[in-house]
Design a protein around this motif. Sequence first.
Motif, PDB file in Angstrom:
ATOM      1  N   MET A 263       0.746  -1.191   0.042  1.00 24.50           N
ATOM      2  CA  MET A 263      -0.171   0.128  -0.041  1.00 24.50           C
ATOM      3  C   MET A 263       0.759   1.202   0.042  1.00 24.50           C
ATOM      4  O   MET A 263       1.811   1.324   0.593  1.00 24.50           O
ATOM      5  N   ARG A 264       0.446   2.336  -0.710  1.00 21.54           N
ATOM      6  CA  ARG A 264       1.263   3.700  -0.854  1.00 21.54           C
ATOM      7  C   ARG A 264       0.665   4.573   0.494  1.00 21.54           C
ATOM      8  O   ARG A 264      -0.766   4.083   0.820  1.00 21.54           O
ATOM      9  N   PHE A 265       1.121   5.505   0.897  1.00 20.57           N
ATOM     10  CA  PHE A 265       0.513   6.231   1.803  1.00 20.57           C
ATOM     11  C   PHE A 265       0.679   7.830   1.389  1.00 20.57           C
ATOM     12  O   PHE A 265       1.148   8.754   2.140  1.00 20.57           O
ATOM     13  N   ASP A 266       0.463   8.008   0.206  1.00 22.59           N
ATOM     14  CA  ASP A 266       0.859   9.186  -0.486  1.00 22.59           C
ATOM     15  C   ASP A 266      -0.137  10.285   0.101  1.00 22.59           C
ATOM     16  O   ASP A 266       0.252  11.442   0.379  1.00 22.59           O
ATOM     17  N   ASN A 267      -1.373  10.069   0.480  1.00 21.92           N
ATOM     18  CA  ASN A 267      -2.335  11.069   1.087  1.00 21.92           C
ATOM     19  C   ASN A 267      -2.329  10.907   2.536  1.00 21.92           C
ATOM     20  O   ASN A 267      -3.320  11.469   3.364  1.00 21.92           O
ATOM     21  N   HIS A 268      -1.192  10.711   3.299  1.00 21.43           N
ATOM     22  CA  HIS A 268      -1.092  10.378   4.612  1.00 21.43           C
ATOM     23  C   HIS A 268      -0.076  11.540   5.228  1.00 21.43           C
ATOM     24  O   HIS A 268       0.916  11.611   4.902  1.00 21.43           O
ATOM     25  N   ARG A 269      -0.638  12.079   6.445  1.00 17.95           N
ATOM     26  CA  ARG A 269       0.241  12.851   7.095  1.00 17.95           C
ATOM     27  C   ARG A 269       0.596  12.269   8.380  1.00 17.95           C
ATOM     28  O   ARG A 269      -0.352  12.001   9.129  1.00 17.95           O
ATOM     29  N   VAL A 270       1.595  12.001   8.646  1.00 16.37           N
ATOM     30  CA  VAL A 270       2.200  11.232   9.745  1.00 16.37           C
ATOM     31  C   VAL A 270       3.227  12.001  10.599  1.00 16.37           C
ATOM     32  O   VAL A 270       4.146  12.582  10.187  1.00 16.37           O
ATOM     33  N   VAL A 271       2.865  11.990  12.166  1.00 12.71           N
ATOM     34  CA  VAL A 271       3.706  12.527  13.116  1.00 12.71           C
ATOM     35  C   VAL A 271       4.510  11.425  13.855  1.00 12.71           C
ATOM     36  O   VAL A 271       3.738  10.424  14.406  1.00 12.71           O
ATOM     37  N   ILE A 272       6.000  11.468  13.986  1.00 10.37           N
ATOM     38  CA  ILE A 272       6.658  10.623  14.789  1.00 10.37           C
ATOM     39  C   ILE A 272       7.426  10.828  15.630  1.00 10.37           C
ATOM     40  O   ILE A 272       7.982  12.023  15.292  1.00 10.37           O
ATOM     41  N   THR A 273       7.198  10.649  17.018  1.00 13.64           N
ATOM     42  CA  THR A 273       8.279  11.153  17.837  1.00 13.64           C
ATOM     43  C   THR A 273       9.396  10.359  18.151  1.00 13.64           C
ATOM     44  O   THR A 273       9.377   9.287  17.662  1.00 13.64           O
ATOM     45  N   ALA A 274      10.471  11.230  18.552  1.00 12.59           N
ATOM     46  CA  ALA A 274      11.830  10.189  18.770  1.00 12.59           C
ATOM     47  C   ALA A 274      12.164   9.623  17.532  1.00 12.59           C
ATOM     48  O   ALA A 274      12.614   8.573  17.335  1.00 12.59           O
ATOM     49  N   ALA A 275      11.872  10.388  16.292  1.00 10.45           N
ATOM     50  CA  ALA A 275      12.587   9.862  15.178  1.00 10.45           C
ATOM     51  C   ALA A 275      13.840  10.101  14.456  1.00 10.45           C
ATOM     52  O   ALA A 275      14.366   9.859  13.527  1.00 10.45           O
ATOM     53  N   GLY A 276      14.751  10.709  15.686  1.00 12.49           N
ATOM     54  CA  GLY A 276      15.959  11.068  15.281  1.00 12.49           C
ATOM     55  C   GLY A 276      17.001   9.729  15.046  1.00 12.49           C
ATOM     56  O   GLY A 276      18.196  10.034  14.724  1.00 12.49           O
ATOM     57  N   ARG A 277      16.593   8.768  15.660  1.00 11.54           N
ATOM     58  CA  ARG A 277      17.589   7.495  15.714  1.00 11.54           C
ATOM     59  C   ARG A 277      16.659   6.226  15.788  1.00 11.54           C
ATOM     60  O   ARG A 277      15.420   6.261  16.245  1.00 11.54           O
ATOM     61  N   ASP A 278      17.322   5.132  15.712  1.00 10.88           N
ATOM     62  CA  ASP A 278      16.518   3.704  15.988  1.00 10.88           C
ATOM     63  C   ASP A 278      15.397   3.439  15.127  1.00 10.88           C
ATOM     64  O   ASP A 278      15.270   3.903  14.187  1.00 10.88           O
ATOM     65  N   PHE A 279      14.380   3.059  16.056  1.00 15.52           N
ATOM     66  CA  PHE A 279      13.144   2.533  15.386  1.00 15.52           C
ATOM     67  C   PHE A 279      12.284   3.773  14.650  1.00 15.52           C
ATOM     68  O   PHE A 279      11.662   3.814  13.626  1.00 15.52           O
ATOM     69  N   GLY A 280      12.379   4.834  15.507  1.00 15.91           N
ATOM     70  CA  GLY A 280      11.651   6.090  14.973  1.00 15.91           C
ATOM     71  C   GLY A 280      12.014   6.547  13.579  1.00 15.91           C
ATOM     72  O   GLY A 280      11.233   6.865  12.806  1.00 15.91           O
ATOM     73  N   ARG A 281      13.482   6.250  13.426  1.00 14.96           N
ATOM     74  CA  ARG A 281      13.913   6.805  12.080  1.00 14.96           C
ATOM     75  C   ARG A 281      13.714   5.847  11.009  1.00 14.96           C
ATOM     76  O   ARG A 281      13.386   6.091  10.010  1.00 14.96           O
ATOM     77  N   THR A 282      13.950   4.589  11.479  1.00  9.26           N
ATOM     78  CA  THR A 282      13.535   3.666  10.519  1.00  9.26           C
ATOM     79  C   THR A 282      11.941   3.866   9.997  1.00  9.26           C
ATOM     80  O   THR A 282      11.892   3.655   8.863  1.00  9.26           O
ATOM     81  N   LEU A 283      11.001   3.893  10.996  1.00  6.51           N
ATOM     82  CA  LEU A 283       9.920   4.100  10.432  1.00  6.51           C
ATOM     83  C   LEU A 283       9.377   5.302   9.497  1.00  6.51           C
ATOM     84  O   LEU A 283       8.771   5.476   8.447  1.00  6.51           O
ATOM     85  N   ALA A 284      10.300   6.471   9.843  1.00  5.46           N
ATOM     86  CA  ALA A 284      10.169   7.663   9.313  1.00  5.46           C
ATOM     87  C   ALA A 284      10.698   7.405   7.689  1.00  5.46           C
ATOM     88  O   ALA A 284      10.025   7.852   6.565  1.00  5.46           O
ATOM     89  N   ILE A 285      11.647   6.796   7.601  1.00  3.20           N
ATOM     90  CA  ILE A 285      12.260   6.519   6.166  1.00  3.20           C
ATOM     91  C   ILE A 285      11.440   5.775   5.488  1.00  3.20           C
ATOM     92  O   ILE A 285      11.014   5.894   4.289  1.00  3.20           O
TER      93      ILE A 285
END
Length: 242
Positions: free
Chosen positions: A1-23
């Motif tokens: 599935m694509r998420f082109d029309n989704h706006r997503v907020v992620i906390t603690a995204a500077g490293r580890d799993f938060g970074r992974t999910l953001a990418i």
Amino acid sequence: MRFDNHRVVITAAGRDFGRTLAIRLADLGAEVFLSARSVAAAERVRDEIRDRGHQLVHAFACDLTDPASIRGFASSVARHTDRVDILVNNGSRYLEGPDLQSASDADVVDTIASGAAGTILTVKNFLPLLLNSDKPDVVTMVSACGTAGHHRSDAHDAFYAAKSAQAGFTEILSKRLRPQGVRVISLYPPDFDNADPLSEEWETIPRESKDALTAQSLVDCTLFAVAQPRDCFIKAFHFEQV
């Protein structure tokens, strides 16, 4: 599935799993609003994502132990968008040490504040933006430490307490927000392997039944849950520990 029309907020995204999910979400077309305790850490991940050709990514500072910082993060995001479709509560300080006496009082307070109060206040401040979405989801990375009776981690007692608080919060939140169409999804992983999503290891890390849980599987579970039709409320993912 694509998420082109989704706006997503992620906390603690500077490293580890938060970074992974953001990418990964950016790769799938989502507009990503990421935070880290320092804005420099958030900007590093933002720049990594932009280098991959995805320009719809924004970086913010947010200290989850500071209510004013959380309010400021939400206000800053609101200046960019009138809605948030997915809020990922990834941030929570980890504290190691099975000996209660091993941590300072300040470490105990910081750990519980970031995981417990930080999660609650993040949802509280982003809820107006979530309610503006026609597909709002709250995803929280709890931990196996938030499961009743779990004892196999070397995490400090304060981390267990913070994760138990998250579990209690998301449980009641799921009931109370369902009438407003908000799904509340919690993940309870044990320790897992988090390969760098920009490395070759991401494609080659073993994922057999004998292997430890991987970040890839946690990403897959998250994407599966939020991609379901709106009548499907998946409350939680619990994982067996190897």
